[in-house]
Motif scaffolding. Structure first.
Motif, mmCIF file in Angstrom:
data_model
loop_
_atom_site.group_PDB
_atom_site.id
_atom_site.type_symbol
_atom_site.label_atom_id
_atom_site.label_comp_id
_atom_site.label_asym_id
_atom_site.label_seq_id
_atom_site.Cartn_x
_atom_site.Cartn_y
_atom_site.Cartn_z
ATOM 1 N N VAL A 9 0.862 -1.182 0.000
ATOM 2 C CA VAL A 9 0.000 0.000 0.000
ATOM 3 C C VAL A 9 0.901 1.235 0.000
ATOM 4 N N THR A 10 0.754 2.091 -0.994
ATOM 5 C CA THR A 10 1.531 3.340 -1.015
ATOM 6 C C THR A 10 0.684 4.481 -0.477
ATOM 7 N N GLY A 11 1.361 5.514 -0.005
ATOM 8 C CA GLY A 11 0.626 6.615 0.628
ATOM 9 C C GLY A 11 -0.029 6.133 1.908
ATOM 10 N N ALA A 13 0.376 6.485 5.024
ATOM 11 C CA ALA A 13 0.076 7.356 6.163
ATOM 12 C C ALA A 13 -0.916 8.466 5.798
ATOM 13 N N GLY A 14 -1.441 8.421 4.607
ATOM 14 C CA GLY A 14 -2.416 9.431 4.187
ATOM 15 C C GLY A 14 -3.801 9.093 4.684
ATOM 16 N N GLN A 15 -4.774 9.932 4.325
ATOM 17 C CA GLN A 15 -6.126 9.725 4.879
ATOM 18 C C GLN A 15 -6.812 8.479 4.301
ATOM 19 N N LEU A 41 4.431 1.886 1.904
ATOM 20 C CA LEU A 41 5.360 2.872 1.357
ATOM 21 C C LEU A 41 4.901 4.282 1.695
ATOM 22 N N GLU A 42 5.848 5.084 2.138
ATOM 23 C CA GLU A 42 5.586 6.526 2.314
ATOM 24 C C GLU A 42 6.793 7.307 1.812
ATOM 25 N N LEU A 43 6.595 8.601 1.650
ATOM 26 C CA LEU A 43 7.684 9.479 1.220
ATOM 27 C C LEU A 43 8.809 9.448 2.253
ATOM 28 N N LEU A 88 -1.962 1.412 -5.098
ATOM 29 C CA LEU A 88 -1.140 2.605 -5.272
ATOM 30 C C LEU A 88 -1.993 3.840 -4.984
ATOM 31 N N VAL A 89 -1.927 4.258 -3.739
ATOM 32 C CA VAL A 89 -2.788 5.340 -3.243
ATOM 33 C C VAL A 89 -2.021 6.669 -3.209
ATOM 34 N N GLY A 90 -0.747 6.607 -2.863
ATOM 35 C CA GLY A 90 0.059 7.823 -2.729
ATOM 36 C C GLY A 90 0.241 8.503 -4.069
ATOM 37 N N ALA A 91 0.032 9.798 -4.094
ATOM 38 C CA ALA A 91 0.210 10.569 -5.318
ATOM 39 C C ALA A 91 0.463 12.007 -4.910
ATOM 40 N N ARG A 92 0.965 12.767 -5.846
ATOM 41 C CA ARG A 92 1.224 14.186 -5.597
ATOM 42 C C ARG A 92 -0.078 14.953 -5.718
ATOM 43 N N ALA A 156 -7.345 0.699 -12.677
ATOM 44 C CA ALA A 156 -7.580 1.969 -11.984
ATOM 45 C C ALA A 156 -8.948 1.925 -11.313
ATOM 46 N N MET A 157 -9.085 2.734 -10.277
ATOM 47 C CA MET A 157 -10.309 2.667 -9.477
ATOM 48 C C MET A 157 -11.434 3.536 -10.023
ATOM 49 N N LEU A 158 -12.448 2.880 -10.522
ATOM 50 C CA LEU A 158 -13.720 3.521 -10.903
ATOM 51 C C LEU A 158 -14.827 3.088 -9.940
ATOM 52 N N ARG A 159 -14.459 2.276 -8.957
ATOM 53 C CA ARG A 159 -15.475 1.668 -8.115
ATOM 54 C C ARG A 159 -16.195 2.672 -7.229
ATOM 55 N N LEU A 160 -15.482 3.720 -6.833
ATOM 56 C CA LEU A 160 -16.163 4.738 -6.029
ATOM 57 C C LEU A 160 -17.264 5.390 -6.865
ATOM 58 N N ASP A 161 -16.978 5.631 -8.112
ATOM 59 C CA ASP A 161 -17.979 6.215 -9.022
ATOM 60 C C ASP A 161 -19.142 5.241 -9.221
ATOM 61 N N ASN A 188 -13.107 7.801 -17.617
ATOM 62 C CA ASN A 188 -12.073 8.315 -16.731
ATOM 63 C C ASN A 188 -12.646 8.533 -15.337
ATOM 64 N N HIS A 189 -11.832 8.306 -14.301
ATOM 65 C CA HIS A 189 -12.235 8.727 -12.962
ATOM 66 C C HIS A 189 -12.050 10.233 -12.868
ATOM 67 N N SER A 190 -13.031 10.940 -13.327
ATOM 68 C CA SER A 190 -13.016 12.402 -13.337
ATOM 69 C C SER A 190 -14.464 12.804 -13.592
ATOM 70 N N SER A 239 -11.008 15.648 1.033
ATOM 71 C CA SER A 239 -11.542 14.785 -0.027
ATOM 72 C C SER A 239 -12.003 13.451 0.559
ATOM 73 N N SER A 240 -12.829 12.765 -0.214
ATOM 74 C CA SER A 240 -13.396 11.493 0.254
ATOM 75 C C SER A 240 -12.268 10.521 0.587
ATOM 76 N N ALA A 241 -12.354 9.914 1.761
ATOM 77 C CA ALA A 241 -11.301 8.989 2.167
ATOM 78 C C ALA A 241 -11.894 7.639 2.558
ATOM 79 N N SER A 243 -14.887 6.470 1.946
ATOM 80 C CA SER A 243 -15.615 5.870 0.816
ATOM 81 C C SER A 243 -14.651 5.443 -0.285
ATOM 82 N N ALA A 244 -13.544 6.161 -0.420
ATOM 83 C CA ALA A 244 -12.525 5.762 -1.402
ATOM 84 C C ALA A 244 -11.861 4.465 -0.960
ATOM 85 N N ALA A 245 -11.535 4.377 0.329
ATOM 86 C CA ALA A 245 -10.935 3.144 0.855
ATOM 87 C C ALA A 245 -11.903 1.978 0.702
HETATM 88 P P1 NAI Z 1 -3.345 12.229 1.399
HETATM 89 O O1 NAI Z 1 -2.612 13.434 0.945
HETATM 90 O O2 NAI Z 1 -4.049 12.228 2.710
HETATM 91 O O3 NAI Z 1 -2.346 10.989 1.428
HETATM 92 C C1 NAI Z 1 -1.475 10.694 0.400
HETATM 93 C C2 NAI Z 1 -0.237 10.096 1.023
HETATM 94 O O4 NAI Z 1 0.615 9.644 -0.015
HETATM 95 C C3 NAI Z 1 0.565 11.100 1.853
HETATM 96 O O5 NAI Z 1 0.793 10.547 3.140
HETATM 97 C C4 NAI Z 1 1.865 11.267 1.072
HETATM 98 O O6 NAI Z 1 2.993 11.437 1.922
HETATM 99 C C5 NAI Z 1 1.935 9.940 0.316
HETATM 100 N N1 NAI Z 1 2.694 9.987 -0.926
HETATM 101 C C6 NAI Z 1 2.749 10.975 -1.853
HETATM 102 N N2 NAI Z 1 3.578 10.640 -2.837
HETATM 103 C C7 NAI Z 1 4.032 9.405 -2.568
HETATM 104 C C8 NAI Z 1 4.933 8.539 -3.206
HETATM 105 N N3 NAI Z 1 5.537 8.898 -4.338
HETATM 106 N N4 NAI Z 1 5.179 7.340 -2.639
HETATM 107 C C9 NAI Z 1 4.592 7.005 -1.489
HETATM 108 N N5 NAI Z 1 3.749 7.797 -0.810
HETATM 109 C C10 NAI Z 1 3.474 8.979 -1.349
HETATM 110 O O7 NAI Z 1 -4.326 11.864 0.217
HETATM 111 P P2 NAI Z 1 -5.563 10.844 0.224
HETATM 112 O O8 NAI Z 1 -6.783 11.557 0.605
HETATM 113 O O9 NAI Z 1 -5.177 9.625 0.979
HETATM 114 O O10 NAI Z 1 -5.692 10.543 -1.346
HETATM 115 C C11 NAI Z 1 -4.687 9.842 -2.031
HETATM 116 C C12 NAI Z 1 -4.936 9.902 -3.523
HETATM 117 O O11 NAI Z 1 -6.144 9.238 -3.856
HETATM 118 C C13 NAI Z 1 -5.062 11.307 -4.100
HETATM 119 O O12 NAI Z 1 -4.347 11.343 -5.324
HETATM 120 C C14 NAI Z 1 -6.534 11.447 -4.357
HETATM 121 O O13 NAI Z 1 -6.787 12.383 -5.381
HETATM 122 C C15 NAI Z 1 -6.873 10.041 -4.786
HETATM 123 N N6 NAI Z 1 -8.292 9.675 -4.720
HETATM 124 C C16 NAI Z 1 -8.768 8.842 -5.715
HETATM 125 C C17 NAI Z 1 -10.072 8.412 -5.721
HETATM 126 C C18 NAI Z 1 -10.576 7.514 -6.814
HETATM 127 O O14 NAI Z 1 -11.783 7.248 -6.824
HETATM 128 N N7 NAI Z 1 -9.772 7.008 -7.734
HETATM 129 C C19 NAI Z 1 -11.004 8.850 -4.662
HETATM 130 C C20 NAI Z 1 -10.416 9.681 -3.648
HETATM 131 C C21 NAI Z 1 -9.100 10.064 -3.705
#
Ligand code: NAI
Length: 328
Positions: A9-11, A13-15, A41-43, A88-92, A156-161, A188-190, A239-241, A243-245
């Motif tokens: 699981v990346t990201g 420590a995020g929400q 994985l975290e930064l 792969l949750v972590g993103a910029r 890619a995740m479209l399941r929330l939609d 697209n998830h958009s 942002s949704s957390a 429900s996304a999880a």
């Molecule tokens: P957040 O900002 O709370 O957490 C993201 C975490 O990822 C942070 O802890 C950050 O340090 C880490 N991170 C950033 N770059 C990284 C990297 N290169 N490697 C490892 N970790 C990295 O964000 P949140 O709310 O958890 O959302 C995460 C992503 O999910 C966002 O891009 C958000 O837009 C997306 N998202 C997608 C949805 C979908 O339906 N596909 C729905 C909701 C959110």
């Protein structure tokens, strides 16, 4: 007892990570008989690594019987080593003054690096779900950066939609959500996604006939599902957390354990069907069985749908064009 599987699981420590890891460790994703090793994985920044440590302490404190091990790291090659699943949750995130194009490029760099790491060290049958946005294009980039892994392993995740589309329809008709079958969310998830209820049934009845309100469908329902993410941010200030999880759990559980014939939406690399060019990661209806997804084929695409499907496709093509140079 089953041998443990490795879930990256990346990201972490995020929400979303915080709403996701505990459910994976409790068996909600892969079954109550499947032990898991979490590889998180975290930064590399001190703050992110400290936060990850805290999450790992809490995971420990849950004494989950199925949690067979944990790894916390800032190195994708450690996180993805022998991984059977990767979320792969972590993103910029988009920063102040950041253009859409810059966001795309920053994420492209991340997903190229992670795709390469997956390519080199992950289990060959790994199932990858990209949640971090722009999710479809990030999944495409990771897939293209991992040429030795089968393309179909990248989703890619479209399941929330999809889940949002189900709930809004349940509310409108006053029917239970689990009486709804054959929902489709194309693209697209958009906000350009296209929730298509033409094939949907509710307790066996055709949804369009039951709703009997085309204006509502076109002018309220479709935009509401598409803009739901923005509405959550507006209401919650974040942002949704959860429900996304939850959607990530649904996606992976169904992929791994099957849907018993039920249609779900997944963003998967196109095989060229429905006029979607090969390899574009596009939301389509699938069923899952024996650890594989299979797209629903042969659905009729009418003029309204064609226009909607091309609109969301064009956005994906633009995103792909934006990262072409980086993919070489
Ligand atoms: P957040 O900002 O709370 O957490 C993201 C975490 O990822 C942070 O802890 C950050 O340090 C880490 N991170 C950033 N770059 C990284 C990297 N290169 N490697 C490892 N970790 C990295 O964000 P949140 O709310 O958890 O959302 C995460 C992503 O999910 C966002 O891009 C958000 O837009 C997306 N998202 C997608 C949805 C979908 O339906 N596909 C729905 C909701 C959110």
């Amino acid at each position: 007892a089953k041998a443990p599987v490795r879930v990256a699981v990346t990201g972490a420590a995020g929400q979303i990570g915080y709403a996701l890891l505990f459910r994976i460790a409790s068996g909600e994703m892969l079954g109550k008989d499947q032990p898991v090793i979490l590889q998180m994985l975290e930064l590399p920044m001190e703050k992110a690594q400290q936060a990850l440590k805290g999450v790992m302490m809490e995971l420990e404190d849950c004494a989950f019987p199925l949690l067979a091990g944990m790894v916390g790291t800032d190195d994708p090659r450690v996180a993805f080593k022998d991984a059977d699943y990767a979320l792969l949750v972590g993103a910029r995130p988009r920063g102040p003054g950041m253009e859409r194009k810059d966001l795309l490029m920053e994420n492209a760099k991340i997903f190229i690096e992670q795709g390469k790491a997956l390519n080199d060290v992950a289990a060959r049958n790994i199932k990858v779900l990209v949640v971090g946005n722009p999710a479809n294009t990030n999944a495409y980039i990771a897939m293209k950066s991992a040429p030795s892994l089968p393309k179909e392993n990248f989703t890619a995740m479209l399941r929330l939609d999809h889940n949002r589309a189900l709930s809004q329809l349940a509310t409108k008709t006053g029917k239970p959500v689990d009486s709804i079958e054959k929902m489709v969310v194309w693209g697209n998830h958009s906000p350009t996604m296209y929730p298509d209820y033409r094939f949907t049934t509710i307790a066996g009845q055709a949804a369009p006939a039951l709703v009997n309100d085309e204006a509502w469908y076109k002018n309220e329902y479709i935009p509401k599902v598409g803009k739901r993410g923005a509405a959550i941010i507006e209401a919650r200030g974040l942002s949704s957390a959860a429900s996304a999880a939850n959607a990530a759990i649904d996606h992976m559980r169904d992929w791994a354990l099957g849907t018993n014939g039920k249609w779900v939406t997944m963003g998967i690399p196109s095989d060229g069907s429905y006029g979607i060019p090969q390899d574009v990661i596009y939301g389509v209806p699938v069923t899952c069985a024996n650890g594989k997804y299979e797209r629903i084929t042969g659905l009729e695409i009418d003029a309204f749908s064609r226009e909607k499907m091309d609109f969301t496709l064009n956005e994906l093509k633009e995103e792909q064009d934006g990262v072409k140079a980086l993919l070489g």
